[in-house]
Enzyme design. Structure first.
Site, PDB file in Angstrom:
ATOM      1  N   ASP A 108      40.649  42.576  43.556  1.00  0.00           N
ATOM      2  CA  ASP A 108      41.709  43.186  42.749  1.00  0.00           C
ATOM      3  C   ASP A 108      41.554  43.004  41.239  1.00  0.00           C
ATOM      4  O   ASP A 108      42.332  43.560  40.474  1.00  0.00           O
ATOM      5  CB  ASP A 108      43.063  42.557  43.113  1.00  0.00           C
ATOM      6  CG  ASP A 108      43.428  42.821  44.552  1.00  0.00           C
ATOM      7  OD1 ASP A 108      42.892  43.791  45.118  1.00  0.00           O
ATOM      8  OD2 ASP A 108      44.249  42.066  45.099  1.00  0.00           O
ATOM      9  N   ASP A 138      44.586  41.871  37.787  1.00  0.00           N
ATOM     10  CA  ASP A 138      45.577  41.370  38.746  1.00  0.00           C
ATOM     11  C   ASP A 138      46.065  40.007  38.251  1.00  0.00           C
ATOM     12  O   ASP A 138      46.545  39.907  37.132  1.00  0.00           O
ATOM     13  CB  ASP A 138      44.974  41.354  40.155  1.00  0.00           C
ATOM     14  CG  ASP A 138      46.048  41.228  41.221  1.00  0.00           C
ATOM     15  OD1 ASP A 138      47.167  41.704  40.982  1.00  0.00           O
ATOM     16  OD2 ASP A 138      45.798  40.635  42.275  1.00  0.00           O
ATOM     17  N   ASP A 141      45.099  33.147  41.104  1.00  0.00           N
ATOM     18  CA  ASP A 141      45.863  33.333  42.334  1.00  0.00           C
ATOM     19  C   ASP A 141      45.291  32.405  43.410  1.00  0.00           C
ATOM     20  O   ASP A 141      44.071  32.356  43.598  1.00  0.00           O
ATOM     21  CB  ASP A 141      45.790  34.782  42.820  1.00  0.00           C
ATOM     22  CG  ASP A 141      46.701  35.711  42.011  1.00  0.00           C
ATOM     23  OD1 ASP A 141      47.346  35.243  41.046  1.00  0.00           O
ATOM     24  OD2 ASP A 141      46.762  36.905  42.345  1.00  0.00           O
ATOM     25  N   ARG A 198      55.578  34.968  36.810  1.00  0.00           N
ATOM     26  CA  ARG A 198      54.723  34.200  37.726  1.00  0.00           C
ATOM     27  C   ARG A 198      54.001  33.040  37.033  1.00  0.00           C
ATOM     28  O   ARG A 198      52.772  33.006  37.005  1.00  0.00           O
ATOM     29  CB  ARG A 198      53.676  35.097  38.406  1.00  0.00           C
ATOM     30  CG  ARG A 198      54.275  36.234  39.189  1.00  0.00           C
ATOM     31  CD  ARG A 198      53.227  36.931  40.032  1.00  0.00           C
ATOM     32  NE  ARG A 198      53.836  37.972  40.855  1.00  0.00           N
ATOM     33  CZ  ARG A 198      53.182  38.758  41.689  1.00  0.00           C
ATOM     34  NH1 ARG A 198      51.867  38.640  41.812  1.00  0.00           N
ATOM     35  NH2 ARG A 198      53.798  39.664  42.397  1.00  0.00           N
TER      36      ARG A 198
END
Ligand code: NAG
Ligand code: NAG
Ligand code: NAG
Length: 372
Positions: free
Chosen positions: A171, A195, A199, A251
């Site tokens: 991504d 992205d 992550d 986030r």
């Protein structure tokens, strides 16, 4: 205690506060005073804190020097970064010079690798970036990662002596960590990717994300694959001494399951929220410094992606809030860190955070001097 003794303690406290050694957080204090860091590079592996502190990277293995910024994903040449990270042996990977590496395909690592850019200015950007899948014992220290792009399916070498394998689309994360453990991501600068910047998903655990500088990006850090993916309940992640901002939306992190300790981070004003969650994560926010944006309706640090969120165990402990920022706590219980003694570290008070995070991001290091 007599007044004279108090004065004595106050004096010691103030002089410690003003000395440069005090300005190092517990990770940096472990190695940055050493002007001979270049002869003692592997000492870094002893300096991690929190859940990822067992990550030894390539400690005890051979040194490998990257001499070329080139990248051939199916058949990497000796001297390139991809050649190093696909070797089966433990390697401590360093760089011969400054370089900008534009990766043809995502960089998949094998276990027991350290990336240590100290002494060089190394960029990975404008192409694919880093993917850690099914590995353990990885340290990533000192990379500038920016403008990561999604990649198309294609063949890459995963480990030496095997056939190149077809991988799926990525991504465009800066660093994607999946089904991996004992990972430490320290002193990197991450900016503007397609992205997430970092992550961590698919039941990865024992991860520390520390001393990084994040800026100019929407969805900064996702911890957890999906709300339905309950194997992520095993996740234990420490997010400490990072600088978040400017130009970040949300986030920092967003958590789904598992346990997340967010400690001594410096938050500039966010676009939407700082810390969020959507599937009953346990969050301990401790000793952070939160500066809210100016908009009156956007002062809340926290975001809950589900009406049940009012019962999740989210605690704010000794955080410091400015410009009207506030953390909405919830749940019953204490959200204890659950660290064992080797993983534990002392979380300091929010007002010290600007000092503790002053050199978040990549460092400038010259041999025979302390790293600045
Ligand atoms: C990771 O492990 C999963 C499950 O065993 C497997 O399907 C996948 O191919 C592995 N991927 C890599 C890149 O090793
Ligand atoms: C490296 O490890 C892989 C996966 O364990 C194995 O298939 C391969 O044969 C190893 N390569 C060498 C050269 O030992
Ligand atoms: C981020 O990258 C995109 C292209 O991928 C570019 O259009 C945009 O200007 C960049 N933003 C910043 C803040 O650098």
């Amino acid at each position: 205690m007599a007044a004279g003794e108090w004065m004595h303690f106050l004096f010691i406290f103030l002089s410690l506060s003003l000395s440069s050694s005090m300005s190092y957080n517990p990770i940096d204090k472990c190695w940055r005073r050493d002007p001979n860091w270049a002869q003692n590079r592997m000492k870094l592996a002893d300096c991690g804190v929190g859940f990822g502190s067992a990550a030894k990277g390539g400690n005890g293995g051979k040194m490998y020097t990257v001499t070329s910024p080139g990248d051939i994903a199916v058949n990497p040449s000796p001297g390139t970064l991809r050649y190093g990270v696909t070797r089966n042996a433990s390697l401590w990977i360093v760089f011969a010079s400054d370089m900008e590496i534009k990766l043809q395909m995502p960089l998949f690592f094998t276990s027991h690798k350290t990336i240590d850019t100290r002494g060089s200015n190394v960029h990975i950007g404008n192409g694919a970036c880093i993917t850690l899948v099914n590995v353990s014992n990885i340290i990533i220290h000192g990379l500038n990662i920016h403008d990561c792009q999604p990649s198309k399916p294609g063949k890459i070498l995963l480990s030496e002596g095997t056939q190149a394998e077809e991988i799926e689309t990525e991504d465009g994360d800066g660093i994607s960590v999946r089904n991996s453990r004992d990972v430490w991501i320290d002193h990197n600068t991450l900016v503007n990717c397609s992205d997430g910047l970092v992550d961590v998903t698919l039941a990865s655990t024992a991860v520390t994300i520390s001393n990084n500088r994040f800026s100019y990006h929407d969805k900064v850090m996702l911890l957890g694959h999906s709300d339905d993916y309950t194997a992520d309940k095993a996740m234990k992640i420490t997010v400490a001494f990072n600088h978040f901002g400017p130009g970040l939306t949300e986030r920092m992190p967003r958590c789904r399951h598992g346990y997340v300790h967010v400690a001594n981070n410096n938050y500039e004003p966010w676009g939407a929220y700082a810390i969020g969650g959507s599937a009953d994560p346990i969050i301990r926010s401790e000793g952070n410094l939160f500066a809210a944006p100016n908009e009156e309706n956007n002062k809340q640090v926290t975001w809950r992606g589900n009406p049940n969120g009012t019962s999740w165990l989210w605690k704010s402990v000794r955080d410091t809030f400015t410009n009207g920022a506030y953390f909405l706590p919830s749940g019953k219980g204490k959200a204890l860190p659950n660290y064992n003694s080797g993983q534990n570290f002392k979380v300091l008070l929010g007002p010290l955070v600007p000092i503790l995070t002053k050199t978040a991001g990549t460092l400038s290091c010259n041999p025979n001097h302390r790293c600045l």
